[in-house]
Design a protein around this motif. Structure first.
Motif, PDB file in Angstrom:
ATOM      1  N   LYS A 199      21.728   4.895  19.803  1.00  0.00           N
ATOM      2  CA  LYS A 199      22.859   4.308  19.077  1.00  0.00           C
ATOM      3  C   LYS A 199      23.448   5.285  18.068  1.00  0.00           C
ATOM      4  O   LYS A 199      24.666   5.328  17.862  1.00  0.00           O
ATOM      5  N   LEU A 200      22.612   6.074  17.421  1.00  0.00           N
ATOM      6  CA  LEU A 200      23.127   7.075  16.482  1.00  0.00           C
ATOM      7  C   LEU A 200      23.955   8.131  17.205  1.00  0.00           C
ATOM      8  O   LEU A 200      24.984   8.592  16.680  1.00  0.00           O
ATOM      9  N   LYS A 201      23.543   8.496  18.389  1.00  0.00           N
ATOM     10  CA  LYS A 201      24.301   9.483  19.157  1.00  0.00           C
ATOM     11  C   LYS A 201      25.664   8.931  19.556  1.00  0.00           C
ATOM     12  O   LYS A 201      26.703   9.608  19.386  1.00  0.00           O
ATOM     13  N   PHE A 202      25.699   7.702  20.082  1.00  0.00           N
ATOM     14  CA  PHE A 202      26.971   7.100  20.472  1.00  0.00           C
ATOM     15  C   PHE A 202      27.864   6.840  19.258  1.00  0.00           C
ATOM     16  O   PHE A 202      29.089   6.985  19.331  1.00  0.00           O
ATOM     17  N   LEU A 203      27.255   6.443  18.147  1.00  0.00           N
ATOM     18  CA  LEU A 203      28.026   6.188  16.942  1.00  0.00           C
ATOM     19  C   LEU A 203      28.714   7.454  16.438  1.00  0.00           C
ATOM     20  O   LEU A 203      29.871   7.418  16.009  1.00  0.00           O
ATOM     21  N   GLU A 204      28.009   8.564  16.489  1.00  0.00           N
ATOM     22  CA  GLU A 204      28.591   9.829  16.027  1.00  0.00           C
ATOM     23  C   GLU A 204      29.795  10.220  16.881  1.00  0.00           C
ATOM     24  O   GLU A 204      30.840  10.640  16.351  1.00  0.00           O
ATOM     25  N   GLU A 205      29.671  10.041  18.190  1.00  0.00           N
ATOM     26  CA  GLU A 205      30.801  10.362  19.071  1.00  0.00           C
ATOM     27  C   GLU A 205      31.982   9.434  18.814  1.00  0.00           C
ATOM     28  O   GLU A 205      33.136   9.887  18.746  1.00  0.00           O
ATOM     29  N   ASN A 206      31.727   8.154  18.677  1.00  0.00           N
ATOM     30  CA  ASN A 206      32.804   7.196  18.437  1.00  0.00           C
ATOM     31  C   ASN A 206      33.439   7.413  17.071  1.00  0.00           C
ATOM     32  O   ASN A 206      34.666   7.316  16.909  1.00  0.00           O
ATOM     33  N   LYS A 207      32.622   7.709  16.081  1.00  0.00           N
ATOM     34  CA  LYS A 207      33.133   7.918  14.725  1.00  0.00           C
ATOM     35  C   LYS A 207      34.069   9.125  14.666  1.00  0.00           C
ATOM     36  O   LYS A 207      35.148   9.059  14.051  1.00  0.00           O
ATOM     37  N   SER A 214       0.832  -1.212   0.000  1.00  0.00           N
ATOM     38  CA  SER A 214       0.000   0.000   0.000  1.00  0.00           C
ATOM     39  C   SER A 214       0.866   1.261   0.000  1.00  0.00           C
ATOM     40  O   SER A 214       0.549   2.249  -0.679  1.00  0.00           O
ATOM     41  N   GLU A 215       1.976   1.215   0.751  1.00  0.00           N
ATOM     42  CA  GLU A 215       2.870   2.372   0.780  1.00  0.00           C
ATOM     43  C   GLU A 215       3.548   2.589  -0.567  1.00  0.00           C
ATOM     44  O   GLU A 215       3.691   3.737  -1.029  1.00  0.00           O
ATOM     45  N   LYS A 216       3.960   1.502  -1.226  1.00  0.00           N
ATOM     46  CA  LYS A 216       4.632   1.638  -2.515  1.00  0.00           C
ATOM     47  C   LYS A 216       3.674   2.113  -3.601  1.00  0.00           C
ATOM     48  O   LYS A 216       4.085   2.814  -4.533  1.00  0.00           O
ATOM     49  N   LEU A 217       2.424   1.719  -3.501  1.00  0.00           N
ATOM     50  CA  LEU A 217       1.427   2.164  -4.476  1.00  0.00           C
ATOM     51  C   LEU A 217       0.867   3.540  -4.144  1.00  0.00           C
ATOM     52  O   LEU A 217       0.095   4.102  -4.933  1.00  0.00           O
ATOM     53  N   GLY A 218       1.240   4.084  -2.996  1.00  0.00           N
ATOM     54  CA  GLY A 218       0.763   5.401  -2.617  1.00  0.00           C
ATOM     55  C   GLY A 218      -0.623   5.419  -2.030  1.00  0.00           C
ATOM     56  O   GLY A 218      -1.234   6.499  -1.922  1.00  0.00           O
ATOM     57  N   ARG A 219      -1.140   4.275  -1.618  1.00  0.00           N
ATOM     58  CA  ARG A 219      -2.498   4.208  -1.072  1.00  0.00           C
ATOM     59  C   ARG A 219      -2.510   4.250   0.453  1.00  0.00           C
ATOM     60  O   ARG A 219      -3.490   4.699   1.048  1.00  0.00           O
ATOM     61  N   GLY A 220      -1.470   3.748   1.071  1.00  0.00           N
ATOM     62  CA  GLY A 220      -1.426   3.683   2.530  1.00  0.00           C
ATOM     63  C   GLY A 220      -0.586   4.802   3.119  1.00  0.00           C
ATOM     64  O   GLY A 220       0.279   5.382   2.448  1.00  0.00           O
ATOM     65  N   SER A 221      -0.835   5.101   4.362  1.00  0.00           N
ATOM     66  CA  SER A 221      -0.079   6.122   5.084  1.00  0.00           C
ATOM     67  C   SER A 221       0.993   5.451   5.933  1.00  0.00           C
ATOM     68  O   SER A 221       0.828   4.302   6.362  1.00  0.00           O
ATOM     69  N   ARG A 222       2.085   6.163   6.182  1.00  0.00           N
ATOM     70  CA  ARG A 222       3.177   5.638   6.990  1.00  0.00           C
ATOM     71  C   ARG A 222       3.602   6.677   8.011  1.00  0.00           C
ATOM     72  O   ARG A 222       3.515   7.886   7.773  1.00  0.00           O
ATOM     73  N   THR A 223       4.064   6.185   9.149  1.00  0.00           N
ATOM     74  CA  THR A 223       4.541   7.064  10.210  1.00  0.00           C
ATOM     75  C   THR A 223       5.990   7.455   9.917  1.00  0.00           C
ATOM     76  O   THR A 223       6.830   6.590   9.661  1.00  0.00           O
ATOM     77  N   VAL A 224       6.290   8.737   9.959  1.00  0.00           N
ATOM     78  CA  VAL A 224       7.620   9.240   9.605  1.00  0.00           C
ATOM     79  C   VAL A 224       8.122  10.139  10.725  1.00  0.00           C
ATOM     80  O   VAL A 224       7.416  11.057  11.157  1.00  0.00           O
ATOM     81  N   ASP A 225       9.348   9.866  11.186  1.00  0.00           N
ATOM     82  CA  ASP A 225      10.066  10.748  12.095  1.00  0.00           C
ATOM     83  C   ASP A 225      11.124  11.463  11.257  1.00  0.00           C
ATOM     84  O   ASP A 225      12.165  10.882  10.917  1.00  0.00           O
ATOM     85  N   LEU A 226      10.863  12.708  10.894  1.00  0.00           N
ATOM     86  CA  LEU A 226      11.706  13.409   9.926  1.00  0.00           C
ATOM     87  C   LEU A 226      13.151  13.525  10.403  1.00  0.00           C
ATOM     88  O   LEU A 226      14.091  13.285   9.631  1.00  0.00           O
ATOM     89  N   GLU A 227      13.343  13.873  11.644  1.00  0.00           N
ATOM     90  CA  GLU A 227      14.707  14.045  12.159  1.00  0.00           C
ATOM     91  C   GLU A 227      15.460  12.727  12.176  1.00  0.00           C
ATOM     92  O   GLU A 227      16.624  12.650  11.765  1.00  0.00           O
ATOM     93  N   LEU A 228      14.795  11.680  12.653  1.00  0.00           N
ATOM     94  CA  LEU A 228      15.449  10.376  12.729  1.00  0.00           C
ATOM     95  C   LEU A 228      15.712   9.805  11.336  1.00  0.00           C
ATOM     96  O   LEU A 228      16.783   9.218  11.083  1.00  0.00           O
ATOM     97  N   GLU A 229      14.763   9.959  10.429  1.00  0.00           N
ATOM     98  CA  GLU A 229      14.950   9.463   9.063  1.00  0.00           C
ATOM     99  C   GLU A 229      16.119  10.170   8.377  1.00  0.00           C
ATOM    100  O   GLU A 229      16.880   9.556   7.621  1.00  0.00           O
ATOM    101  N   ALA A 230      16.285  11.462   8.627  1.00  0.00           N
ATOM    102  CA  ALA A 230      17.405  12.202   8.031  1.00  0.00           C
ATOM    103  C   ALA A 230      18.741  11.687   8.565  1.00  0.00           C
ATOM    104  O   ALA A 230      19.714  11.517   7.795  1.00  0.00           O
ATOM    105  N   GLN A 231      18.820  11.389   9.847  1.00  0.00           N
ATOM    106  CA  GLN A 231      20.052  10.853  10.426  1.00  0.00           C
ATOM    107  C   GLN A 231      20.378   9.472   9.853  1.00  0.00           C
ATOM    108  O   GLN A 231      21.546   9.154   9.598  1.00  0.00           O
ATOM    109  N   ILE A 232      19.349   8.663   9.648  1.00  0.00           N
ATOM    110  CA  ILE A 232      19.576   7.321   9.084  1.00  0.00           C
ATOM    111  C   ILE A 232      20.068   7.422   7.648  1.00  0.00           C
ATOM    112  O   ILE A 232      20.988   6.689   7.237  1.00  0.00           O
ATOM    113  N   ASP A 233      19.495   8.312   6.866  1.00  0.00           N
ATOM    114  CA  ASP A 233      19.948   8.492   5.476  1.00  0.00           C
ATOM    115  C   ASP A 233      21.404   8.968   5.422  1.00  0.00           C
ATOM    116  O   ASP A 233      22.192   8.502   4.580  1.00  0.00           O
ATOM    117  N   ILE A 234      21.772   9.883   6.319  1.00  0.00           N
ATOM    118  CA  ILE A 234      23.163  10.357   6.362  1.00  0.00           C
ATOM    119  C   ILE A 234      24.104   9.217   6.736  1.00  0.00           C
ATOM    120  O   ILE A 234      25.202   9.083   6.172  1.00  0.00           O
TER     121      ILE A 234
END
Length: 372
Positions: free
Chosen positions: A313-321, A143-163
């Motif tokens: 985990k993203l916070k700790f990863l950034e510090e370690n990286k 449904s999400e791929k066809l554009g019929r269903g809705s999905r929950t999005v955390d914009l800040e978290l999704e941006a960090q994951i993409d980076i």
């Protein structure tokens, strides 16, 4: 004057010559025997088993229909005994009475045994739940791929994951190039070492060019030595970045995958609950709505937990990286600069600064004792 003692008529049983009873006295014997039996036991229910007059065994009176009697057998009635009842009550035994009996069953402690769980039914139930959950998640993804269903999005978290995913690809490219540089440098060092040996051999055999071959031999050997030092620094850089990319970042991305799966399940059960709430509410749909609400709440808690884990985990990863890459980039820069500047002391000082120990050539080779 002697008097004869009275004799019991039941003991006088006339016997013929062949050991059979006389028919004339059979009725009197049965009457006397009936009087001597306990109350409630009929004569038709007994038979006499004789083992002979010369036997030491006693006669046995067995309860049962008398042979040749046409009367129907009667069920024996046991008179209740207060002593027996008190003993049964003391032992805590429950009286089991067959169906149709005259006695009444008294109320007592009833113990219900736990139902024995069938492993096959449990596995079948697990497969059913897994199939239902997979179906719901697959429907939500389509449904999400066809554009019929809705999905929950955390914009800040999704941006960090993409980076993070983009940085991982870039780090993998750096690792690939560094490994290529290490391989080429190893081949060059090996060639310089062979060239130095060749110059040294010619300096001994050519007296006219002894000094010229000697200078070149020393230069190539020095370059080979510095190349081995630089090679150790580059390999240390590759090992550290490989650990960062293939272990630390990969572990964080594994948590991200679990978070995304929890998000799909959460949206799938949220959609089901919304569809049930839009429908009619009656006696049939209310239990379904309540069950759907419970499942939705359970997956919502799981989704919130996974989102919190990914953020941490993203916070700790950034510090370690930052810490790891800062040290490795300084090492790489100083080693390359010292090598191409011909500063041998600075190159060796760089390795000491980062506690890098070079392997002695041939140190890993087995001894002749181990080869035997």
């Amino acid at each position: 004057m002697a008097q004869e003692s009275p004799k019991n008529s039941a003991a006088e049983i006339p016997v013929t010559s062949n050991g059979q009873l006389e028919d004339s006295h059979e009725h009197s014997f049965n009457r006397d025997l009936k009087c001597s039996l306990p109350v409630g036991l009929g004569l038709s229910e007994t038979k006499i088993t004789s083992h002979g007059f010369d036997s030491t065994k006693e006669g046995v009176v067995e309860a049962g229909p008398f042979p040749g009697s046409s009367a129907s057998p009667k069920s024996s009635v046991i008179s209740p005994s207060s002593a027996a009842a008190s003993r049964l009550a003391g032992q805590g035994c429950d009286l089991i009475i067959p169906t149709g009996g005259r006695a009444q069953q008294k109320s007592g402690p009833v113990v219900l045994a736990d139902e024995v769980k069938n492993p096959a039914m449990e596995k079948l139930e697990l497969v059913r739940k897994w199939s239902l959950n997979t179906y719901k998640c697959t429907r939500q993804i389509i449904s999400e791929k066809l554009g019929r269903g809705s999905r929950t999005v955390d914009l800040e978290l999704e941006a960090q994951i993409d980076i993070l995913r983009d940085n991982k690809k870039k780090y993998e490219n750096i690792l690939k190039l560094a490994q290529t540089l290490s391989t080429q440098l190893f081949q060059m060092v090996h060639t310089q070492r062979q060239l130095g040996d060749a110059f040294a051999d010619l300096s001994l055999k050519s007296l006219e060019l002894h000094e010229e071959f000697g200078y070149n031999a020393d230069t190539q050997k020095l370059l080979a030595k510095n190349g081995e030092t630089l090679l150790g620094a580059i390999n240390f850089f590759i090992a550290s970045v490989t650990t960062l990319v293939n272990k630390t970042i990969e572990d964080t991305l594994l948590t991200v995958k679990q978070y995304e799966s929890a998000r799909v399940e959460y949206d799938a059960y949220r959609t089901d609950l919304e569809e049930l709430n839009l429908g009619p509410r009656d006696a049939n749909t209310l239990p379904k709505i309540e069950q759907s609400q419970q499942l939705f709440q359970m997956h919502k808690e799981k989704y919130d937990k996974m989102r919190n884990d990914v953020s941490i985990k993203l916070k700790f990863l950034e510090e370690n990286k930052v810490k790891v890459l800062h040290n490795q980039l300084v090492l790489f820069h100083n080693a390359i600069a010292a090598y191409f500047a011909g500063n041998q002391k600075q190159l060796e000082q760089t390795l000491k600064q980062f506690h890098i120990k070079l392997k002695t050539p041939g140190a890993d080779a087995p001894s002749w004792l181990e080869e035997q």
